[in-house]
Scaffold this motif. Structure first.
Motif, PDB file in Angstrom:
ATOM      1  N   HIS A 295      84.607 105.169  36.446  1.00  0.00           N
ATOM      2  CA  HIS A 295      85.963 104.604  36.512  1.00  0.00           C
ATOM      3  C   HIS A 295      86.774 105.004  35.288  1.00  0.00           C
ATOM      4  O   HIS A 295      87.936 105.366  35.388  1.00  0.00           O
ATOM      5  CB  HIS A 295      85.914 103.069  36.611  1.00  0.00           C
ATOM      6  CG  HIS A 295      85.343 102.590  37.898  1.00  0.00           C
ATOM      7  ND1 HIS A 295      84.802 101.337  38.050  1.00  0.00           N
ATOM      8  CD2 HIS A 295      85.206 103.209  39.091  1.00  0.00           C
ATOM      9  CE1 HIS A 295      84.365 101.200  39.301  1.00  0.00           C
ATOM     10  NE2 HIS A 295      84.602 102.329  39.942  1.00  0.00           N
ATOM     11  N   ARG A 296      86.150 104.914  34.135  1.00  0.00           N
ATOM     12  CA  ARG A 296      86.886 105.243  32.906  1.00  0.00           C
ATOM     13  C   ARG A 296      87.159 106.736  32.784  1.00  0.00           C
ATOM     14  O   ARG A 296      88.142 107.145  32.196  1.00  0.00           O
ATOM     15  CB  ARG A 296      86.099 104.803  31.679  1.00  0.00           C
ATOM     16  CG  ARG A 296      86.099 103.309  31.422  1.00  0.00           C
ATOM     17  CD  ARG A 296      85.141 103.053  30.283  1.00  0.00           C
ATOM     18  NE  ARG A 296      84.885 101.654  30.047  1.00  0.00           N
ATOM     19  CZ  ARG A 296      85.389 100.969  29.025  1.00  0.00           C
ATOM     20  NH1 ARG A 296      86.211 101.537  28.193  1.00  0.00           N
ATOM     21  NH2 ARG A 296      85.075  99.709  28.850  1.00  0.00           N
ATOM     22  N   MET A 297      86.264 107.582  33.277  1.00  0.00           N
ATOM     23  CA  MET A 297      86.470 109.027  33.144  1.00  0.00           C
ATOM     24  C   MET A 297      87.458 109.536  34.187  1.00  0.00           C
ATOM     25  O   MET A 297      88.337 110.341  33.892  1.00  0.00           O
ATOM     26  CB  MET A 297      85.134 109.781  33.272  1.00  0.00           C
ATOM     27  CG  MET A 297      85.252 111.275  33.024  1.00  0.00           C
ATOM     28  SD  MET A 297      85.880 111.666  31.369  1.00  0.00           S
ATOM     29  CE  MET A 297      84.399 111.534  30.394  1.00  0.00           C
ATOM     30  N   PHE A 298      87.334 109.068  35.441  1.00  0.00           N
ATOM     31  CA  PHE A 298      88.163 109.608  36.519  1.00  0.00           C
ATOM     32  C   PHE A 298      89.223 108.589  36.947  1.00  0.00           C
ATOM     33  O   PHE A 298      90.376 108.726  36.599  1.00  0.00           O
ATOM     34  CB  PHE A 298      87.272 110.059  37.683  1.00  0.00           C
ATOM     35  CG  PHE A 298      86.339 111.184  37.286  1.00  0.00           C
ATOM     36  CD1 PHE A 298      86.778 112.496  37.272  1.00  0.00           C
ATOM     37  CD2 PHE A 298      85.029 110.921  36.890  1.00  0.00           C
ATOM     38  CE1 PHE A 298      85.931 113.535  36.885  1.00  0.00           C
ATOM     39  CE2 PHE A 298      84.173 111.948  36.503  1.00  0.00           C
ATOM     40  CZ  PHE A 298      84.629 113.260  36.490  1.00  0.00           C
ATOM     41  N   SER A 299      88.832 107.573  37.687  1.00  0.00           N
ATOM     42  CA  SER A 299      89.765 106.524  38.103  1.00  0.00           C
ATOM     43  C   SER A 299      88.955 105.432  38.782  1.00  0.00           C
ATOM     44  O   SER A 299      87.811 105.680  39.188  1.00  0.00           O
ATOM     45  CB  SER A 299      90.797 107.071  39.102  1.00  0.00           C
ATOM     46  OG  SER A 299      90.245 107.059  40.409  1.00  0.00           O
ATOM     47  N   ARG A 319      89.487 115.695  42.260  1.00  0.00           N
ATOM     48  CA  ARG A 319      89.994 114.768  43.286  1.00  0.00           C
ATOM     49  C   ARG A 319      90.994 113.778  42.697  1.00  0.00           C
ATOM     50  O   ARG A 319      90.999 112.603  43.041  1.00  0.00           O
ATOM     51  CB  ARG A 319      88.855 114.023  43.975  1.00  0.00           C
ATOM     52  CG  ARG A 319      87.842 114.961  44.595  1.00  0.00           C
ATOM     53  CD  ARG A 319      87.336 114.482  45.937  1.00  0.00           C
ATOM     54  NE  ARG A 319      86.314 115.409  46.404  1.00  0.00           N
ATOM     55  CZ  ARG A 319      85.017 115.139  46.422  1.00  0.00           C
ATOM     56  NH1 ARG A 319      84.585 113.965  46.036  1.00  0.00           N
ATOM     57  NH2 ARG A 319      84.161 116.032  46.850  1.00  0.00           N
ATOM     58  N   ILE A 320      91.779 114.303  41.781  1.00  0.00           N
ATOM     59  CA  ILE A 320      92.901 113.498  41.290  1.00  0.00           C
ATOM     60  C   ILE A 320      94.140 114.041  41.979  1.00  0.00           C
ATOM     61  O   ILE A 320      94.436 115.233  41.871  1.00  0.00           O
ATOM     62  CB  ILE A 320      93.051 113.642  39.757  1.00  0.00           C
ATOM     63  CG1 ILE A 320      91.871 113.011  39.021  1.00  0.00           C
ATOM     64  CG2 ILE A 320      94.370 113.023  39.270  1.00  0.00           C
ATOM     65  CD1 ILE A 320      91.792 111.500  39.042  1.00  0.00           C
ATOM     66  N   ASN A 321      94.796 113.175  42.752  1.00  0.00           N
ATOM     67  CA  ASN A 321      96.026 113.623  43.405  1.00  0.00           C
ATOM     68  C   ASN A 321      97.192 112.791  42.869  1.00  0.00           C
ATOM     69  O   ASN A 321      97.002 111.903  42.029  1.00  0.00           O
ATOM     70  CB  ASN A 321      95.899 113.499  44.929  1.00  0.00           C
ATOM     71  CG  ASN A 321      95.433 112.096  45.306  1.00  0.00           C
ATOM     72  OD1 ASN A 321      95.772 111.129  44.623  1.00  0.00           O
ATOM     73  ND2 ASN A 321      94.637 111.997  46.366  1.00  0.00           N
ATOM     74  N   ALA A 325      97.233 109.461  40.407  1.00  0.00           N
ATOM     75  CA  ALA A 325      97.911 109.515  39.100  1.00  0.00           C
ATOM     76  C   ALA A 325      98.982 108.428  39.029  1.00  0.00           C
ATOM     77  O   ALA A 325      99.087 107.696  38.038  1.00  0.00           O
ATOM     78  CB  ALA A 325      98.510 110.896  38.881  1.00  0.00           C
ATOM     79  N   GLN A 326      99.751 108.319  40.114  1.00  0.00           N
ATOM     80  CA  GLN A 326     100.852 107.348  40.096  1.00  0.00           C
ATOM     81  C   GLN A 326     100.381 105.902  40.157  1.00  0.00           C
ATOM     82  O   GLN A 326     101.132 104.986  39.846  1.00  0.00           O
ATOM     83  CB  GLN A 326     101.821 107.642  41.249  1.00  0.00           C
ATOM     84  CG  GLN A 326     102.769 108.777  40.902  1.00  0.00           C
ATOM     85  CD  GLN A 326     103.491 109.314  42.136  1.00  0.00           C
ATOM     86  OE1 GLN A 326     103.413 108.724  43.211  1.00  0.00           O
ATOM     87  NE2 GLN A 326     104.196 110.422  41.958  1.00  0.00           N
ATOM     88  N   SER A 327      99.137 105.703  40.573  1.00  0.00           N
ATOM     89  CA  SER A 327      98.675 104.310  40.665  1.00  0.00           C
ATOM     90  C   SER A 327      98.072 103.821  39.340  1.00  0.00           C
ATOM     91  O   SER A 327      97.485 102.737  39.290  1.00  0.00           O
ATOM     92  CB  SER A 327      97.675 104.143  41.813  1.00  0.00           C
ATOM     93  OG  SER A 327      96.474 104.801  41.484  1.00  0.00           O
ATOM     94  N   THR A 328      98.227 104.628  38.259  1.00  0.00           N
ATOM     95  CA  THR A 328      97.625 104.253  36.977  1.00  0.00           C
ATOM     96  C   THR A 328      98.060 102.845  36.544  1.00  0.00           C
ATOM     97  O   THR A 328      97.225 101.994  36.210  1.00  0.00           O
ATOM     98  CB  THR A 328      97.990 105.288  35.889  1.00  0.00           C
ATOM     99  OG1 THR A 328      97.533 106.568  36.319  1.00  0.00           O
ATOM    100  CG2 THR A 328      97.332 104.963  34.563  1.00  0.00           C
ATOM    101  N   GLU A 329      99.373 102.603  36.556  1.00  0.00           N
ATOM    102  CA  GLU A 329      99.860 101.294  36.084  1.00  0.00           C
ATOM    103  C   GLU A 329      99.356 100.161  36.987  1.00  0.00           C
ATOM    104  O   GLU A 329      98.906  99.124  36.516  1.00  0.00           O
ATOM    105  CB  GLU A 329     101.398 101.267  36.019  1.00  0.00           C
ATOM    106  CG  GLU A 329     101.967 102.012  34.823  1.00  0.00           C
ATOM    107  CD  GLU A 329     102.022 103.528  34.987  1.00  0.00           C
ATOM    108  OE1 GLU A 329     102.143 104.003  36.145  1.00  0.00           O
ATOM    109  OE2 GLU A 329     101.920 104.250  33.984  1.00  0.00           O
ATOM    110  N   ALA A 330      99.410 100.420  38.309  1.00  0.00           N
ATOM    111  CA  ALA A 330      98.957  99.379  39.254  1.00  0.00           C
ATOM    112  C   ALA A 330      97.457  99.131  39.083  1.00  0.00           C
ATOM    113  O   ALA A 330      96.990  97.981  39.135  1.00  0.00           O
ATOM    114  CB  ALA A 330      99.263  99.820  40.685  1.00  0.00           C
ATOM    115  N   VAL A 344      95.863 111.458  32.356  1.00  0.00           N
ATOM    116  CA  VAL A 344      96.428 112.725  31.875  1.00  0.00           C
ATOM    117  C   VAL A 344      97.103 113.510  32.990  1.00  0.00           C
ATOM    118  O   VAL A 344      98.021 114.289  32.737  1.00  0.00           O
ATOM    119  CB  VAL A 344      95.413 113.611  31.103  1.00  0.00           C
ATOM    120  CG1 VAL A 344      95.266 113.160  29.685  1.00  0.00           C
ATOM    121  CG2 VAL A 344      94.079 113.695  31.761  1.00  0.00           C
ATOM    122  N   ALA A 345      96.678 113.277  34.233  1.00  0.00           N
ATOM    123  CA  ALA A 345      97.327 113.988  35.347  1.00  0.00           C
ATOM    124  C   ALA A 345      98.788 113.570  35.503  1.00  0.00           C
ATOM    125  O   ALA A 345      99.588 114.293  36.096  1.00  0.00           O
ATOM    126  CB  ALA A 345      96.558 113.748  36.641  1.00  0.00           C
TER     127      ALA A 345
END
Ligand code: HEM
Length: 450
Positions: A295-299, A319-321, A325-330, A344-345
């Motif tokens: 989770h910490r390395m990828f998502s 497999r970062i799309n 990337a946009q769901s980081t804050e959520a 970083v993406a």
């Protein structure tokens, strides 16, 4: 407690690694004895076929079965202090160019361009110059290259400005063969008049002092055994090419060489280089569960099952799309954890193309701690800074100006809505940062600022 050589048994590989860390002619002799000499094809005598960009390495790197370029196993960084005249004389420039050209002629460029090569037996290298070097001149540095000082980078990412390096130049050398790096270094230090049968008539030390050197290694088996031997970290999977347990540098999330090349001005064809040394807290990292590390390395959308051991199930992308990337804050709000890669993406460009090309992320143990010698190239230093800011900060206020970071590095609490588990930040401590202009090959010897 550190293991002694006699206890761990000095293997051939162990001796080679020790030789690289030590450097010196003695290190090279020991290495040559082990390997039976330099059995490496030379480069061409006419170098006009070499790429105009020093940083164009992709066609001479090993490529894996998924089409990802593979960083060479060994890395040597020589940090240089300029001792010559300002402006440099033609003779000084000729000495530098002749030394670099001899090294180019002595070893094939990387794999020699063979697409099926399994090993990088030759040499890939480049030389870059710092803002300190250009500040020595009366004329100011061209405005057509965005080359900031390391202090500006440190400030922008909320780190201590005392971590800035102040050398004049760096020679970055990489190979899968330790003896190639050591022999090239000895030629650059003026200790050889021939290299792999090629005459060497000048050295970098004709005009530079070698102020510091750093070495690193990367690759399955190599990282786990050396970290176990030298810093007593036994948790790294033998299959892992790197210290934190996952492969890195997928073709889909590395910038293209074109994307990182300066387009106009006196350094068109060149690039900028960032070199940092990052100390890794591997004990704390491996104290986390495997799921927590993924989770910490990828998502938080990735799982050990989807990633596979050491990232095996990720073929040529992580497999970062855009959605992840946009769901980081959520994700920060919902799960209290965000991944390094998803963060970083967010710094990719408007076409969702990555902006930095991570060149060689080699692990070092020479200071008695596990560290990463991070090197990335990018067209403008802003590309690096914005990517690094995205790694540090999670903007928890969607309406806020993105230039105002919200969650600082090493934040351990959930105050202000920052996630307690903020990627890999908690495990990474910056020790050094330096920025360089890497001129196009034609201008690689003591360039003028304009
Ligand atoms: C300190 C240790 C670090 C480790 C172990 C690490 C590891 C990783 C891993 C496993 C990935 C996903 C696979 C890949 O794409 O390569 C990744 C992606 C990435 N990392 Fe790091 N990284 C580190 C530091 C950094 C730093 C300092 C930067 C600079 C800002 C950085 C920038 C990136 C970028 C740009 C990506 C690709 C993101 C995208 O998909 O666009 N990493 N990293």
């Amino acid at each position: 407690m550190r293991k002694h050589g006699s206890e761990r048994g000095l293997t051939r590989r162990g001796l080679l690694r020790a030789a690289l860390a030590v450097g010196s002619t003695a290190g090279l002799s020991a290495c040559m004895e082990i390997t039976g000499g330099l059995d490496v094809p030379t480069g061409p005598s006419d170098l006009s076929t070499y790429p105009a960009s020093q940083h164009a390495w992709n066609d001479a790197l090993v490529t894996d079965s998924h089409g990802n370029t593979v960083a060479p196993h060994y890395q040597l960084l020589l940090f240089l202090e300029y001792k010559g005249s300002i402006p440099p004389t033609e003779a000084e420039r000729a000495a530098v160019e002749s030394c670099l050209a001899s090294v180019d002629r002595a070893f094939q460029r990387g794999t020699g361009g063979s697409p099926d090569a399994l090993s990088l037996n030759g040499l890939l290298g480049l030389i870059g110059y710092t803002p300190d070097y250009f500040a020595r001149f009366d004329r100011s540095f061209t405005t057509e290259v965005d080359l900031s000082t390391p202090e500006q980078v440190l400030k922008a990412v909320g780190e201590d400005e005392s971590k800035a390096d102040h050398y004049d130049a760096v020679a970055l050398l990489t190979s899968d063969r330790v003896e190639v790096l050591l022999a090239a270094e000895q030629a650059m230090r003026g200790n050889r008049d021939q290299l792999n049968g090629v005459p060497v008539s000048s050295s970098l030390t004709d005009v530079f002092a070698i102020a510091a050197r750093r070495t690193g290694f990367k690759g399955p088996g190599l990282v786990s055994s050396r970290l176990s031997d030298e810093v007593d970290i036994d948790a790294v999977n033998e299959q892992s090419p790197s210290a934190m347990g996952y492969k890195s540098g997928f073709s889909d999330n590395q910038a293209s060489e074109k994307r990182v090349t300066i387009k106009t001005g006196p350094f068109a064809g060149g690039t900028t280089l960032h070199v940092s040394e990052l100390v890794l807290d591997l004990e704390a990292w491996y104290n986390r569960s495997e799921g927590g590390r993924v989770h910490r390395m990828f998502s938080p959308q990735h799982s050990p099952e989807s990633v596979g051991e050491v990232g095996r199930f990720l073929a040529n992308d992580s497999r970062i799309n855009e959605t992840i990337a946009q769901s980081t804050e959520a994700d920060a709000e919902q799960y209290g954890v965000v991944g390094h890669t998803q963060k970083v993406a967010r710094a990719r460009d408007s076409n969702f193309e990555p902006r930095i090309l991570r060149r060689s992320e080699a692990i070092s143990a020479e200071t008695g701690r596990a560290a990463l010698n991070f090197t990335s190239i990018q067209r403008a230093m802003t590309d690096f800074v914005e990517t690094r800011q995205a790694m540090s900060f999670v903007d928890t206020d969607a309406d806020s100006d993105h230039t105002t970071p919200q969650c600082p590095a090493h934040q351990q609490s959930t105050s202000n809505g920052c996630p307690a588990k903020n990627g890999i930040l908690q495990f990474v401590e910056t020790e050094h940062r330096a920025n360089f202009l890497v001129p196009q090959r034609q201008r690689r010897a003591l360039p003028e600022p304009q």
